[in-house]
Design an enzyme around this catalytic site. Structure first.
Site, PDB file in Angstrom:
ATOM      1  N   ARG A 141      32.977   9.768 -20.427  1.00  0.00           N
ATOM      2  CA  ARG A 141      31.980  10.630 -21.072  1.00  0.00           C
ATOM      3  C   ARG A 141      32.053  11.980 -20.375  1.00  0.00           C
ATOM      4  NH1 ARG A 141      27.958   7.525 -20.969  1.00  0.00           N
ATOM      5  NH2 ARG A 141      26.793   8.134 -19.125  1.00  0.00           N
TER       6      ARG A 141
ATOM      7  N   GLU B 242      29.660  15.452 -20.217  1.00  0.00           N
ATOM      8  CA  GLU B 242      28.342  15.927 -20.643  1.00  0.00           C
ATOM      9  C   GLU B 242      27.997  17.260 -19.992  1.00  0.00           C
ATOM     10  OE1 GLU B 242      25.022  13.390 -19.432  1.00  0.00           O
ATOM     11  OE2 GLU B 242      23.763  14.285 -20.990  1.00  0.00           O
TER      12      GLU B 242
ATOM     13  N   ASP C  29      27.263  10.041 -14.162  1.00  0.00           N
ATOM     14  CA  ASP C  29      26.247  10.734 -14.969  1.00  0.00           C
ATOM     15  C   ASP C  29      25.058  10.945 -14.046  1.00  0.00           C
ATOM     16  OD1 ASP C  29      24.229  11.517 -16.698  1.00  0.00           O
ATOM     17  OD2 ASP C  29      24.734  10.053 -18.252  1.00  0.00           O
TER      18      ASP C  29
ATOM     19  N   GLU D 106      27.401  15.407 -25.165  1.00  0.00           N
ATOM     20  CA  GLU D 106      27.941  14.359 -24.322  1.00  0.00           C
ATOM     21  C   GLU D 106      28.672  13.240 -25.068  1.00  0.00           C
ATOM     22  OE1 GLU D 106      24.863  11.714 -22.672  1.00  0.00           O
ATOM     23  OE2 GLU D 106      23.355  13.088 -23.439  1.00  0.00           O
TER      24      GLU D 106
ATOM     25  N   HIS E 226      24.055   2.550 -19.480  1.00  0.00           N
ATOM     26  CA  HIS E 226      23.007   2.855 -18.493  1.00  0.00           C
ATOM     27  C   HIS E 226      23.215   2.084 -17.196  1.00  0.00           C
ATOM     28  CE1 HIS E 226      20.196   4.303 -21.959  1.00  0.00           C
ATOM     29  NE2 HIS E 226      21.080   5.211 -21.591  1.00  0.00           N
TER      30      HIS E 226
ATOM     31  N   HIS F  56      20.836  15.233 -26.757  1.00  0.00           N
ATOM     32  CA  HIS F  56      19.373  15.174 -26.865  1.00  0.00           C
ATOM     33  C   HIS F  56      18.817  16.479 -26.326  1.00  0.00           C
ATOM     34  CE1 HIS F  56      19.554  14.342 -22.510  1.00  0.00           C
ATOM     35  NE2 HIS F  56      20.528  13.498 -22.801  1.00  0.00           N
TER      36      HIS F  56
ATOM     37  N   TYR G 188      34.392   4.355 -25.030  1.00  0.00           N
ATOM     38  CA  TYR G 188      34.187   3.204 -24.142  1.00  0.00           C
ATOM     39  C   TYR G 188      35.034   2.052 -24.656  1.00  0.00           C
ATOM     40  CZ  TYR G 188      30.372   6.406 -23.389  1.00  0.00           C
ATOM     41  OH  TYR G 188      29.662   7.560 -23.172  1.00  0.00           O
TER      42      TYR G 188
ATOM     43  N   ASP H 218      21.517  17.459 -16.577  1.00  0.00           N
ATOM     44  CA  ASP H 218      22.040  16.159 -17.007  1.00  0.00           C
ATOM     45  C   ASP H 218      23.540  16.330 -17.237  1.00  0.00           C
ATOM     46  OD1 ASP H 218      22.533  13.698 -18.122  1.00  0.00           O
ATOM     47  OD2 ASP H 218      21.240  13.970 -19.868  1.00  0.00           O
TER      48      ASP H 218
ATOM     49  N   HIS I 152      26.858   5.896 -29.055  1.00  0.00           N
ATOM     50  CA  HIS I 152      25.623   6.672 -28.866  1.00  0.00           C
ATOM     51  C   HIS I 152      25.744   8.028 -29.557  1.00  0.00           C
ATOM     52  CE1 HIS I 152      27.490   9.213 -25.749  1.00  0.00           C
ATOM     53  NE2 HIS I 152      27.971   8.123 -25.198  1.00  0.00           N
TER      54      HIS I 152
ATOM     55  N   HIS J  40      15.236  13.289 -21.602  1.00  0.00           N
ATOM     56  CA  HIS J  40      15.292  13.208 -23.066  1.00  0.00           C
ATOM     57  C   HIS J  40      14.035  13.944 -23.529  1.00  0.00           C
ATOM     58  CE1 HIS J  40      17.852   9.328 -22.615  1.00  0.00           C
ATOM     59  NE2 HIS J  40      18.507  10.419 -22.305  1.00  0.00           N
TER      60      HIS J  40
ATOM     61  N   ASP K 194       0.817  -1.219   0.000  1.00  0.00           N
ATOM     62  CA  ASP K 194       0.000   0.000   0.000  1.00  0.00           C
ATOM     63  C   ASP K 194       0.855   1.276   0.000  1.00  0.00           C
ATOM     64  OD1 ASP K 194       1.031  -0.363   2.466  1.00  0.00           O
ATOM     65  OD2 ASP K 194      -0.823   0.013   3.577  1.00  0.00           O
TER      66      ASP K 194
HETATM   67  N1  GLY Z   1      21.559  10.548 -18.287  1.00  0.00           N
HETATM   68  C1  GLY Z   1      20.945  10.168 -19.491  1.00  0.00           C
HETATM   69  C2  GLY Z   1      21.618  10.753 -20.643  1.00  0.00           C
HETATM   70  O1  GLY Z   1      22.705  11.273 -20.508  1.00  0.00           O
HETATM   71  O2  GLY Z   1      21.106  10.768 -21.711  1.00  0.00           O
HETATM   72 MN    MN Z   2      22.208  13.102 -21.520  1.00  0.00          MN
HETATM   73 MN    MN Z   3      23.533  12.031 -18.758  1.00  0.00          MN
END
Ligand code: GLY
Ligand code: MN
Ligand code: MN
Length: 423
Positions: A389, A391, A243, A367, A226, A337, A371, A254, A333, A344, A23
């Site tokens: 990375r 970003e 991240d 970003e 991820h 975005h 890798y 982000d 990637h 996103h 609950d």
């Molecule tokens: N943290 C998700 C991205 O960087 O797109």
């Molecule tokens: Mn991002």
């Molecule tokens: Mn990110």
């Protein structure tokens, strides 16, 4: 409402409540479209927009005040609050929607409603329309067109107002504080979740929530895009990729930074790090009004591919490697975005098959990363187990861009200095 035109109606339900265990509910998060239109963060509500209607154009159905329920579960705005605080032209108890809404629907030609997100509510909308249709023989008018609201609303959401940018700056500021604290608290032997706790501390202290599950990955975990387990021990000599972004009034930041667990980059780490940083700076430079969505990505790919050839990670001519997509083995990637109420965020990336041009008011992430998992064939061993990375969040301005997360260091020297200044 001007974009919808007269004879139209928009119906937007609030997010549903989701159970976490028995609950106990998950923390409630309002639907981003609903939030954008109303600022109203209560569940069990529906916003209805009826352009050009004389009595009321912005109608909010919401929960009634209830002293006993409010004692248990917290305050409610009620219909008076909906009008006085949230500016609704009119407000009704959510329990009365079946009585009231069909009467408003009946006079409209087009219904802006997004089917397929909330199946239960879809059925109710269809039920209302069917009721009018049944009455139709008696002269009632049935709306004849259903249109997804997204095309109109998401185009608006893509361009951030001054107020929205201020919220995004608050979200950025909290995330920056979190990343700074994480860098200084990190020591070999700690667990990833312990470093995550330092981030969350700063988010909460600033009145923010997390915009998405934080990624805190040491060594090879940094190569899992991820990764959110965050339960490994941090090894001396590894890099740590974080991240993590905060959310303020629904608006996300982000940010990714990658730094050495022990506070000092090794030579091979520094080579890769500086390459990713150069790619990121080139990509940010490409965020200019008039440039198109893919320009930053192309700039990043160019720098990364050339650099990988130089370091002996890829073999061949950069132009050919880019054409063949060979870089994707280590950079799989895209470079960013849209960013806003959704991490996103909404908004089209292409218009009629063409990459969209940047315009002032848009906000995006930049970003790039590299890798290189362990046992990567043909790659010198010294580069293995490395995920990097970097970003930042970037707003398109009239003459160029503004990096909303500029205050967070990213030069290798600055990171080492900041980490060594820790007590
Ligand atoms: N943290 C998700 C991205 O960087 O797109
Ligand atoms: Mn991002
Ligand atoms: Mn990110």
């Amino acid at each position: 409402m001007r974009m919808m035109g007269h004879d139209a109606i928009a119906i937007i339900p609030a997010s549903t409540i989701k159970m976490r265990n028995r609950d106990v509910e998950f923390d409630y998060r309002q639907d981003s479209d609903f939030m954008y239109l109303t600022g109203f963060h209560e569940p069990e509500s529906v916003v209805v927009l009826v352009p050009g209607r004389e009595q009321a154009q912005f109608i909010l159905f919401c929960r009634e005040r209830d002293m006993e329920m409010e004692t248990w579960n917290g305050r409610r705005a009620g219909q008076k609050g909906a009008r006085e605080v949230y500016g609704a032209d009119d407000a009704f108890p959510i329990g009365d929607i079946d009585e009231i809404l069909p009467g408003i629907l009946e006079q409209r030609e087009r219904v802006f409603y997004t089917m397929g997100v909330n199946a239960e509510f879809d059925h109710r909308v269809i039920g209302w329309v069917n009721r009018i249709r049944e009455k139709g023989r008696g002269g009632a008018h049935t709306p004849h067109e259903f249109i997804a609201l997204e095309h109109v609303l998401h185009e608006l959401r893509l361009f951030k107002s001054g107020v929205e940018i201020n919220y995004m700056k608050k979200a950025a500021k909290a995330a920056i504080a979190g990343h700074r604290r994480a860098m200084q608290s990190c020591r070999p032997g700690m667990y990833e979740y312990q470093v995550e706790a330092e981030l969350l501390y700063e988010f909460s202290k600033a009145g923010c929530e997390t915009a998405y599950p934080s990624i805190v990955g040491g060594g090879e975990n940094g190569c899992i895009l991820h990764y959110t387990d965050n339960n490994s021990v941090l090894n001396d000599g590894d890099l740590l990729l974080i991240d993590a972004g905060a959310e303020y009034h629904g608006y996300a930041s982000d940010i990714t930074r990658t730094f050495p667990v022990n506070g000092e980059f090794s030579e091979p780490q520094l080579e890769l790090y500086n390459l990713v940083l150069a790619a990121q700076l080139a990509a940010i430079d490409a965020v200019q009004p008039g440039n198109h969505w893919n320009d930053p990505h192309e700039a990043a790919v160019k720098v990364l591919t050339k650099g990988m050839v130089k370091l002996g990670i890829l073999k061949g001519r950069p132009a050919q490697l880019i054409k063949d997509g060979e870089y994707r083995r280590f950079y799989m990637h895209r470079t960013g975005h849209w960013l806003g109420l959704d991490v996103h965020d909404v908004g089209d990336y292409k218009i009629e098959e063409q990459w969209r041009l940047f315009e002032p008011g848009m906000v995006l992430t930049v970003e790039p990363g590299l890798y290189i998992p362990s046992k990567s064939k043909g790659v010198p061993k010294r580069y293995w187990d490395t995920g990097i990375r970097i970003e930042d969040d970037v707003r398109v301005t009239r003459n160029g861009n503004e990096v909303l997360t500029q205050a967070l260091i990213k030069e290798a020297d600055d990171i080492e200095q900041w980490m060594s200044a820790a007590q």
